[in-house]
Every structure is written in C-alpha cells, then in structure tokens.
Design a protein around this motif. Structure first.
Motif, PDB file in Angstrom:
ATOM      1  N   SER A 138       0.848  -1.181   0.000  1.00  0.00           N
ATOM      2  CA  SER A 138       0.000   0.000   0.000  1.00  0.00           C
ATOM      3  C   SER A 138       0.887   1.235   0.000  1.00  0.00           C
ATOM      4  O   SER A 138       1.990   1.207   0.543  1.00  0.00           O
ATOM      5  N   ILE A 139       0.390   2.307  -0.619  1.00  0.00           N
ATOM      6  CA  ILE A 139       1.112   3.577  -0.592  1.00  0.00           C
ATOM      7  C   ILE A 139       0.429   4.570   0.343  1.00  0.00           C
ATOM      8  O   ILE A 139       0.824   5.729   0.412  1.00  0.00           O
ATOM      9  N   LEU A 140      -0.559   4.117   1.068  1.00  0.00           N
ATOM     10  CA  LEU A 140      -1.294   4.985   1.989  1.00  0.00           C
ATOM     11  C   LEU A 140      -0.682   4.894   3.379  1.00  0.00           C
ATOM     12  O   LEU A 140      -0.626   3.815   3.971  1.00  0.00           O
ATOM     13  N   SER A 141      -0.276   6.028   3.917  1.00  0.00           N
ATOM     14  CA  SER A 141       0.358   6.002   5.233  1.00  0.00           C
ATOM     15  C   SER A 141      -0.595   5.509   6.310  1.00  0.00           C
ATOM     16  O   SER A 141      -0.161   4.876   7.277  1.00  0.00           O
ATOM     17  N   ALA A 142      -1.879   5.758   6.140  1.00  0.00           N
ATOM     18  CA  ALA A 142      -2.850   5.334   7.145  1.00  0.00           C
ATOM     19  C   ALA A 142      -2.963   3.821   7.242  1.00  0.00           C
ATOM     20  O   ALA A 142      -3.478   3.299   8.242  1.00  0.00           O
ATOM     21  N   SER A 143      -2.485   3.115   6.245  1.00  0.00           N
ATOM     22  CA  SER A 143      -2.577   1.658   6.250  1.00  0.00           C
ATOM     23  C   SER A 143      -1.358   0.997   6.873  1.00  0.00           C
ATOM     24  O   SER A 143      -1.291  -0.224   6.944  1.00  0.00           O
ATOM     25  N   TYR A 144      -0.403   1.789   7.312  1.00  0.00           N
ATOM     26  CA  TYR A 144       0.769   1.255   7.990  1.00  0.00           C
ATOM     27  C   TYR A 144       0.546   1.281   9.495  1.00  0.00           C
ATOM     28  O   TYR A 144      -0.042   2.229  10.033  1.00  0.00           O
ATOM     29  N   ASP A 145       1.029   0.259  10.165  1.00  0.00           N
ATOM     30  CA  ASP A 145       0.679   0.055  11.565  1.00  0.00           C
ATOM     31  C   ASP A 145       1.739   0.530  12.552  1.00  0.00           C
ATOM     32  O   ASP A 145       1.417   0.838  13.702  1.00  0.00           O
ATOM     33  N   TYR A 146       2.962   0.526  12.132  1.00  0.00           N
ATOM     34  CA  TYR A 146       4.044   0.921  13.027  1.00  0.00           C
ATOM     35  C   TYR A 146       4.976   1.905  12.307  1.00  0.00           C
ATOM     36  O   TYR A 146       5.205   1.785  11.096  1.00  0.00           O
ATOM     37  N   TRP A 147       5.514   2.829  13.088  1.00  0.00           N
ATOM     38  CA  TRP A 147       6.385   3.865  12.547  1.00  0.00           C
ATOM     39  C   TRP A 147       7.603   4.079  13.438  1.00  0.00           C
ATOM     40  O   TRP A 147       7.535   3.907  14.664  1.00  0.00           O
ATOM     41  N   GLY A 148       8.690   4.482  12.804  1.00  0.00           N
ATOM     42  CA  GLY A 148       9.852   4.921  13.556  1.00  0.00           C
ATOM     43  C   GLY A 148       9.721   6.387  13.916  1.00  0.00           C
ATOM     44  O   GLY A 148       8.714   7.036  13.597  1.00  0.00           O
ATOM     45  N   GLN A 149      10.758   6.913  14.532  1.00  0.00           N
ATOM     46  CA  GLN A 149      10.715   8.296  15.001  1.00  0.00           C
ATOM     47  C   GLN A 149      11.095   9.284  13.898  1.00  0.00           C
ATOM     48  O   GLN A 149      10.883  10.486  14.044  1.00  0.00           O
ATOM     49  N   GLY A 150      11.647   8.776  12.808  1.00  0.00           N
ATOM     50  CA  GLY A 150      12.011   9.614  11.683  1.00  0.00           C
ATOM     51  C   GLY A 150      13.454  10.093  11.732  1.00  0.00           C
ATOM     52  O   GLY A 150      14.074  10.170  12.798  1.00  0.00           O
ATOM     53  N   THR A 151      13.972  10.404  10.557  1.00  0.00           N
ATOM     54  CA  THR A 151      15.318  10.952  10.446  1.00  0.00           C
ATOM     55  C   THR A 151      15.283  12.101   9.433  1.00  0.00           C
ATOM     56  O   THR A 151      14.678  11.979   8.375  1.00  0.00           O
ATOM     57  N   GLN A 152      15.918  13.196   9.776  1.00  0.00           N
ATOM     58  CA  GLN A 152      15.846  14.403   8.971  1.00  0.00           C
ATOM     59  C   GLN A 152      16.822  14.345   7.803  1.00  0.00           C
ATOM     60  O   GLN A 152      18.011  14.031   7.980  1.00  0.00           O
ATOM     61  N   VAL A 153      16.320  14.657   6.625  1.00  0.00           N
ATOM     62  CA  VAL A 153      17.154  14.822   5.435  1.00  0.00           C
ATOM     63  C   VAL A 153      16.983  16.254   4.953  1.00  0.00           C
ATOM     64  O   VAL A 153      15.861  16.703   4.707  1.00  0.00           O
ATOM     65  N   THR A 154      18.088  16.965   4.828  1.00  0.00           N
ATOM     66  CA  THR A 154      18.067  18.343   4.354  1.00  0.00           C
ATOM     67  C   THR A 154      19.007  18.461   3.168  1.00  0.00           C
ATOM     68  O   THR A 154      20.190  18.113   3.268  1.00  0.00           O
ATOM     69  N   VAL A 155      18.471  18.946   2.058  1.00  0.00           N
ATOM     70  CA  VAL A 155      19.243  19.094   0.839  1.00  0.00           C
ATOM     71  C   VAL A 155      19.369  20.579   0.528  1.00  0.00           C
ATOM     72  O   VAL A 155      18.361  21.262   0.315  1.00  0.00           O
ATOM     73  N   SER A 156      20.575  21.074   0.490  1.00  0.00           N
ATOM     74  CA  SER A 156      20.804  22.493   0.220  1.00  0.00           C
ATOM     75  C   SER A 156      21.038  22.711  -1.267  1.00  0.00           C
ATOM     76  O   SER A 156      21.578  21.851  -1.962  1.00  0.00           O
ATOM     77  N   SER A 157      20.599  23.873  -1.731  1.00  0.00           N
ATOM     78  CA  SER A 157      20.732  24.167  -3.170  1.00  0.00           C
ATOM     79  C   SER A 157      22.062  24.831  -3.479  1.00  0.00           C
ATOM     80  O   SER A 157      22.809  25.210  -2.608  1.00  0.00           O
TER      81      SER A 157
END
Length: 124
Positions: A105-124
């Motif tokens: 599935s590509i729907l986030s609501a259909s996923y049951d568990y999540w991590g805390q996330g990691t930040q990606v920042t791309v500078s121009s």
C-alpha cells in the motif's frame, strides 16, 4: 513491543547522496510489507518506496523513481533507502513504516508501526 529505528539522515548538497537505514524489532516481520515515507513541514506524510517481504517486489513514488533505491535484509528485519541525485525538494523527515499485511500500500494510514524519523536536508 514493536520498535523501528531510522538512521542515516543529514545535510547534503543538491546532487549528493545519503543512505537511510531502518532496524525493526518486536515481532515477526516475515509476512509484513515495509516502506519509507517522508513528511516536509506543512505537508502530509507521503509515500516514497516499499519493498515486499522477499525483496523481490519494490515500488516507488514517481518523484523518486530512478533516483532512490530501497533494499532489505529480512533476516535482520532491516531495510535501507539509498537516496541519489538529491534535490532540495527531497528535504523532509523520512519515516520507516511496517504494514502488517501481505499486500502493499502507498497509503500512510494503512501502515501500523512507525519509527521516530530521520531528517534529510538538501541544500541548493
């Protein structure tokens, strides 16, 4: 208790690369789909890529197709996301998710568990 831990984010210049990793624990993930999503400030969480339990099936958002590569080591309950040719619009918090289903599935609501996330920042 299920835990997902992402790592590998950071600051990179446009055109550069990063590799994100997600380590999962706490249940048998052998029948689950795992995937990556991202969320930029003020925007909804959006699908990036997913991989099947066997690793044979992968699916990407059009915005990252040809630039990002998802891979998995199911024996270790881990997936990676290689980010290449990064653009400033790829900047976001990237989340690893687990969907307790044999169907993707590509729907986030259909996923049951999540991590805390990691930040990606791309500078121009």
């Amino acid at each position: 208790q299920v835990h997902l831990v992402e790592s590998g984010g950071g600051l990179v210049q446009a055109g550069g690369s990063l590799r994100l990793s997600c380590a999962a624990s706490g249940r048998d993930f052998s029948s689950d789909y795992m995937g990556w999503f991202r969320q930029a400030p003020g925007k909804e969480r959006e699908f990036v890529a997913t991989i099947s339990t066997s690793g044979a099936f992968t699916y990407y958002a059009d915005s990252v197709k040809g630039r990002f590569i998802i891979s998995g080591d199911r024996a270790k309950n881990a997936i990676d996301l290689q980010l290449n040719s990064l653009k400033p619009e790829d900047s976001a918090v990237y989340y690893c998710g687990v969907r307790t289903s044999a169907h993707t599935s590509i729907l986030s609501a259909s996923y049951d568990y999540w991590g805390q996330g990691t930040q990606v920042t791309v500078s121009s």
